[in-house]
Motif scaffolding. Structure first.
Motif, PDB file in Angstrom:
ATOM      1  N   PHE A 189      -4.893  14.877  20.347  1.00 34.35           N
ATOM      2  CA  PHE A 189      -3.075  15.611  20.355  1.00 34.35           C
ATOM      3  C   PHE A 189      -2.197  15.780  19.001  1.00 34.35           C
ATOM      4  N   ALA A 190      -2.438  15.001  18.351  1.00 37.71           N
ATOM      5  CA  ALA A 190      -1.326  14.219  17.075  1.00 37.71           C
ATOM      6  C   ALA A 190      -2.136  15.094  16.035  1.00 37.71           C
ATOM      7  N   VAL A 191      -3.315  14.788  15.568  1.00 38.77           N
ATOM      8  CA  VAL A 191      -4.172  16.023  14.378  1.00 38.77           C
ATOM      9  C   VAL A 191      -4.040  17.097  14.886  1.00 38.77           C
ATOM     10  N   THR A 282      -3.539   3.979  16.961  1.00 39.29           N
ATOM     11  CA  THR A 282      -4.366   4.208  18.023  1.00 39.29           C
ATOM     12  C   THR A 282      -5.588   3.866  18.172  1.00 39.29           C
ATOM     13  N   PHE A 283      -5.748   5.319  18.087  1.00 34.97           N
ATOM     14  CA  PHE A 283      -7.070   5.688  17.899  1.00 34.97           C
ATOM     15  C   PHE A 283      -8.106   4.987  16.988  1.00 34.97           C
ATOM     16  N   SER A 284      -7.413   4.866  15.984  1.00 34.07           N
ATOM     17  CA  SER A 284      -8.519   4.281  14.260  1.00 34.07           C
ATOM     18  C   SER A 284      -8.164   2.926  15.081  1.00 34.07           C
ATOM     19  N   LEU A 315     -19.349   2.745  10.045  1.00 33.09           N
ATOM     20  CA  LEU A 315     -18.481   2.711   8.640  1.00 33.09           C
ATOM     21  C   LEU A 315     -17.869   4.163   8.449  1.00 33.09           C
ATOM     22  N   GLY A 316     -18.919   4.645   8.584  1.00 36.58           N
ATOM     23  CA  GLY A 316     -18.456   6.494   7.332  1.00 36.58           C
ATOM     24  C   GLY A 316     -17.744   6.960   8.399  1.00 36.58           C
ATOM     25  N   ILE A 317     -17.914   7.126   9.412  1.00 37.92           N
ATOM     26  CA  ILE A 317     -17.392   8.125  10.921  1.00 37.92           C
ATOM     27  C   ILE A 317     -16.287   7.485  10.538  1.00 37.92           C
ATOM     28  N   LEU A 318     -16.304   5.945  10.405  1.00 37.52           N
ATOM     29  CA  LEU A 318     -14.846   5.503  10.326  1.00 37.52           C
ATOM     30  C   LEU A 318     -13.702   5.563   9.180  1.00 37.52           C
ATOM     31  N   ILE A 319     -14.315   5.690   8.139  1.00 32.87           N
ATOM     32  CA  ILE A 319     -13.375   5.846   6.657  1.00 32.87           C
ATOM     33  C   ILE A 319     -13.602   7.897   7.249  1.00 32.87           C
ATOM     34  N   VAL A 320     -14.425   8.340   7.372  1.00 28.22           N
ATOM     35  CA  VAL A 320     -13.825   9.782   7.139  1.00 28.22           C
ATOM     36  C   VAL A 320     -12.429   9.866   9.079  1.00 28.22           C
ATOM     37  N   ILE A 322     -10.331   7.987  10.065  1.00 31.42           N
ATOM     38  CA  ILE A 322      -9.223   7.133   9.727  1.00 31.42           C
ATOM     39  C   ILE A 322      -8.445   7.512   8.420  1.00 31.42           C
ATOM     40  N   GLY A 323      -9.745   7.876   7.743  1.00 29.36           N
ATOM     41  CA  GLY A 323      -9.420   8.342   6.373  1.00 29.36           C
ATOM     42  C   GLY A 323      -8.678   9.702   5.997  1.00 29.36           C
ATOM     43  N   GLY A 324      -8.961  10.214   6.779  1.00 31.20           N
ATOM     44  CA  GLY A 324      -8.822  11.870   6.616  1.00 31.20           C
ATOM     45  C   GLY A 324      -7.967  12.042   7.315  1.00 31.20           C
ATOM     46  N   SER A 325      -7.706  11.758   8.806  1.00 30.20           N
ATOM     47  CA  SER A 325      -6.461  11.874   9.606  1.00 30.20           C
ATOM     48  C   SER A 325      -5.077  10.978   8.910  1.00 30.20           C
ATOM     49  N   PHE A 326      -5.486  10.069   8.091  1.00 24.25           N
ATOM     50  CA  PHE A 326      -3.778   9.969   7.414  1.00 24.25           C
ATOM     51  C   PHE A 326      -4.196  10.518   6.864  1.00 24.25           C
ATOM     52  N   ALA A 327      -5.227  11.138   5.619  1.00 26.96           N
ATOM     53  CA  ALA A 327      -4.212  12.341   4.556  1.00 26.96           C
ATOM     54  C   ALA A 327      -4.000  13.124   5.382  1.00 26.96           C
ATOM     55  N   LEU A 328      -4.449  14.133   6.152  1.00 26.54           N
ATOM     56  CA  LEU A 328      -3.223  14.842   7.005  1.00 26.54           C
ATOM     57  C   LEU A 328      -2.200  14.598   7.472  1.00 26.54           C
ATOM     58  N   TYR A 329      -1.823  13.085   7.479  1.00 25.42           N
ATOM     59  CA  TYR A 329      -0.660  13.094   8.495  1.00 25.42           C
ATOM     60  C   TYR A 329       0.303  12.945   6.610  1.00 25.42           C
TER      61      TYR A 329
END
Lengths: 659, 158
Positions: A189-191, A282-284, A315-320, A322-329
């Motif tokens: 929902f946030a994304v 939270t989901f991160s 780790l790849g999934i994590l970076i994509v 978390i990194g992706g959603s923070f960048a979008l944010y």
């Protein structure tokens, strides 16, 4: 045959998840309702296919089909049926499949019950949800396939790790995963809100019930895991600040903060940008927890996977993500218009305070968990961060937060009057102070801190009860009127009350059981009797027994307390297939307290080392968590009446009159 | 057949005896209760270095037992708690402490909570202040008035 079907269903689910991850999103951008509508049946099908795959694996376990490598490594034909079933998720591959099954379930639930959502928001949410699904389905198929065959098939399996052969395994991981994975909805929902560039109170009204649902399951899951560790590990500890426990505790802390900030957003249209960030965080943290547990970065009982390729993959999934959603944010958050205004002393202000302390606590746990890893990687220096560190840093953060809890729900929105609230809380304050005095008087000066802790617990409980009573004007209006007002209060008010009251229960249990615990470590010969905290314990002798897939030496004890006798049977087991020893504690519950007994080494002449503990009020720790979850449920039942429908407008008008 | 059973029983017994011992043993306990209490307090702060995140107080490993006995010997020899910890750190390194000491490499670890609280507190305070001054200037629009009405009527229900 069925195994291949399960495998095939998983591949099909991936193909459909790819569709779900792209097509509805494109439809939302093109504003084409027909394309967006594809999301619903596809989400349902993905869930059915993953469910089919999971069922196939379960059948293989039930039938002890050792031609599957996964079943061979983790099962045994003599294992009791319940553990054959729970054994499906008692290993890396199966537990990842359960993770994905729950993820697919949540997206199917949004598809099924999200009818009142704006169509483009719903389509975007389902697509985002499918991104996570795709990532984890690929992960399972590429590195953790539970359907790998073994030829020739062995006659017998290697059995499940004995520590996991417990009813706890049947309950703990599913509860925990529903919690972990449930936060994916808040994330999606946030994304989706960031992609759409629009967010309002209706968004929070949508996210809150899902968050609440995930949160209450996570609460139960953590409590269940804690109780399991308590009776299984044999020395009565119930929380170890183990990295794996921290991995589940961090999303809980962040989720609790999210639950509270979403209230501000729903009621007052404020804290939007922060709530979005918290939903992502939270989901991160759930993903990080999955990574920590599944990658083998941390060694612990839970990390049954220590394969580096898996670690790198997650780790790849994590970076994509978390990194992706923070960048979008970072890119889109300033598009969100800040709303609602409030004074520092107000309900909103109290909820900001709650978020501040919970975030600080969560950051402390996060840094404490990862610090040794990072420090060693950077400097080669090896340090340990364990329970004493967390007790010293986490504890002090909780004290001001817990002291403030009773004030929060009683402050008015926008601008509150702290002094007026304090006046209404005087009964709770007096109750707390009297408790401190009584406990200090009974236990002596050495337990002053414990007395203060129990006082704080009473403050929380009495404060929680005060709020609905004050709202119903009990004692200030005619009794009948007050009772009617009390009954007329919305369910969410009772949810809040139960949640905060339960916090007091848990705190009471923690303080009382650790400060007033009695411990005896003695060698006992048959016929010998010891006394511990009002119980008489007689050792009657050892008995050898044979279970379905283990042998055990049972110590037979007779415990007498208050004239009532009971038999206690702590044991030491050897699981035949793995030749692995475990200790089984015996527990006798009296009131809310427990007498805890476990066996040590055998000595000459039939004597044995016995560890006996009396833990006063220890049950309150977990009962508190259960009541907390119950509070969530009560609150949720209120939500359902109001969520996402124009209908409640009429109800609200009539509700306003009765309230 | 009975021979097989007997050898199985012997095997089982041997394995039972070989099974890890339970944390603190009765023969380790010191006679002086005050000294023993200090020993327990210290052992909860020391890591069993061959275990996974377990203190020597809880651990079954032989190494943990050795350190428990060692620290009791130091206490009986009259060491203070700090001296015992220094002695063990000199022998086993900082790794043995479950609560790391405050120094240059653990600075961030210890300061996380206060930093988040202070920075977060400042951010929240500034956010609330700035938004309040911003509103004093702008009057409410008709839509906002309606929204306010809705929120306020919502308020009374909680």
């Amino acid at each position: 045959m069925l195994n291949e079907l399960g495998h095939y269903a998983l591949v099909l689910a991936l193909a459909l998840a790819l569709v779900q991850s792209t097509v509805p999103l494109a439809g939302a951008r093109m504003r084409d309702a027909r394309i967006m509508r594809i999301a619903d049946p596809v989400a349902g099908m993905v869930f059915l296919l993953v469910g089919l795959s999971f069922a196939a694996l379960m059948v293989a376990y039930v039938r002890s089909d050792f031609s599957l490598l996964n079943v061979f490594q983790n099962s045994h034909s003599a294992k009791p049926m319940i553990f054959k079933i729970s054994g499906v998720w008692g290993n890396h591959e199966g537990s990842m499949l359960l993770w994905v099954l729950i993820l697919a379930l949540f997206s199917a639930l949004v598809a099924a019950f999200g009818g009142a959502l704006p169509r483009s928001l719903k389509a975007t949410v389902l697509s985002v949800q499918a991104w996570v699904l795709v990532a984890f389905l690929v992960f399972i198929l590429a590195t953790s396939n539970p359907f790998v065959r073994l030829s020739p098939a062995p006659l017998e399996g290697q059995d499940l790790n004995p520590i996991l052969q417990d009813i706890g395994l049947a309950i703990h991981p599913p509860l925990l995963y529903v919690g972990y994975v449930g936060f994916s909805i808040a994330f999606s929902f946030a994304v989706a809100a960031l992609i759409e560039g629009r967010i309002d109170a209706a968004w929070a009204r949508w996210v809150r019930p899902w968050t609440l649902l995930a949160w209450l399951f996570l609460t139960l899951g953590i409590a269940m895991g804690s109780y399991w560790a308590y009776y299984e590990l044999g020395w009565g500890g119930w929380w170890f600040w183990d990295p794996v426990e921290n991995a589940s505790f961090m999303p809980w802390l962040a989720g609790t903060a999210l639950l509270h900030s979403a209230i501000v957003m729903e009621k007052r249209d404020a804290l939007k940008i922060w709530t979005i960030l918290l939903a992502i965080l939270t989901f991160s943290l759930s993903l990080l927890g999955t990574f920590l547990v599944r990658s083998g970065v941390l060694t612990s009982v839970h990390a049954f996977a220590t394969d580096p390729t898996r670690g790198v993959f997650i780790l790849g999934i994590l970076i994509v993500f978390i990194g992706g959603s923070f960048a979008l944010y970072a890119w889109r958050a300033q598009m969100l218009r800040p709303g609602g205004l409030f004074a520092p002393i107000s309900r909103e202000g109290a909820l900001v305070l709650n978020n501040l302390f919970l975030t600080a606590a969560c950051a402390t746990v996060l840094v404490g968990t990862l610090y040794p890893l990072v420090l060693e990687a950077l400097t080669g220096e090896k340090i340990s961060v364990g329970a004493p560190f967390f007790n010293l840093t986490f504890g002090p953060l909780m004290i001001p937060l817990l002291m403030a809890v009773p004030f929060g729900p009683m402050l008015a929105w926008k601008r509150g009057d702290l002094f007026a609230v304090a006046q209404r809380l005087w009964v709770a304050l007096v109750a707390a102070l009297v408790t401190v005095a009584v406990v200090a008087w009974l236990a002596g000066n050495t337990h002053l801190l414990a007395a203060l802790g129990i006082g704080l617990a009473v403050w929380l409980m009495a404060g929680a009860l005060t709020e609905p009573l004050v709202r119903a004007k009990v004692g200030r209006e005619a009794f009948g009127t007050s009772v009617r007002r009390l009954v007329g209060l919305p369910r969410s008010a009772f949810g809040t009350m139960l949640g905060h009251f339960a916090l007091g229960m848990t705190l009471f249990g923690i303080v009382a059981s650790s400060a007033f615990e009695s411990e005896r470590i003695v060698v006992m010969t048959p016929g010998e009797t010891i006394e511990i905290a009002g119980s008489r314990l007689t050792f009657e002798g050892m008995v050898a027994e044979i279970g379905p897939n283990y042998r055990q030496e049972v110590g037979v004890f007779r415990s007498v307390r208050g004239g009532r006798a009971a038999e206690m049977r702590p044991a030491k087991r050897i699981y035949t297939a793995r030749q692995m020893p475990t200790t089984e504690a015996a527990i006798r519950t009296h009131g809310l307290s427990q007498l805890y007994l476990s066996l040590g080494d055998a000595k000459e002449g039939g004597a044995i080392v016995v560890r006996a503990y009396d833990k006063p009020f220890v049950l309150l720790i977990w009962l508190g968590a259960v009541v907390m979850a119950l509070g969530g449920l009560v609150s949720l039942s209120d939500r359902r009446l109001r969520v996402g429908a124009p209908r409640p407008a009429a109800k609200r008008a009539s509700g306003a009159r009765t309230a | 057949m009975s021979r097989i059973l007997r050898s199985l029983a012997v095997l089982a017994l041997a394995l039972t005896l070989a099974a890890p011992v339970m944390a603190v043993q009765p023969d380790e306990v010191l006679d002086d209760p005050a000294l023993e209490a200090r020993a327990r307090e210290l052992s909860a702060e020391l890591r069993c270095m061959v275990c996974q995140n377990e203190s020597i107080d809880a651990s079954n490993a032989p190494l943990a037992r050795d350190i428990r006995i060692l620290l009791r010997e130091r206490l009986e020899a009259g060491d203070t708690n700090a001296e015992v910890l220094d002695y063990l750190v000199a022998r086993y390194g900082e790794f043995v402490l479950l609560k790391p000491r405050f120094n240059a490499s653990t600075l961030l670890l210890w300061l996380t909570a206060p930093l988040v609280l202070i920075l977060g507190g400042i951010a929240a305070w500034v956010g609330v202040r700035r938004r309040r001054t911003a509103t004093d200037a702008a009057p409410l629009s008709a839509a906002e008035e309606a929204e306010l009405e809705r929120v306020l009527s919502d308020d009374t229900r909680g």
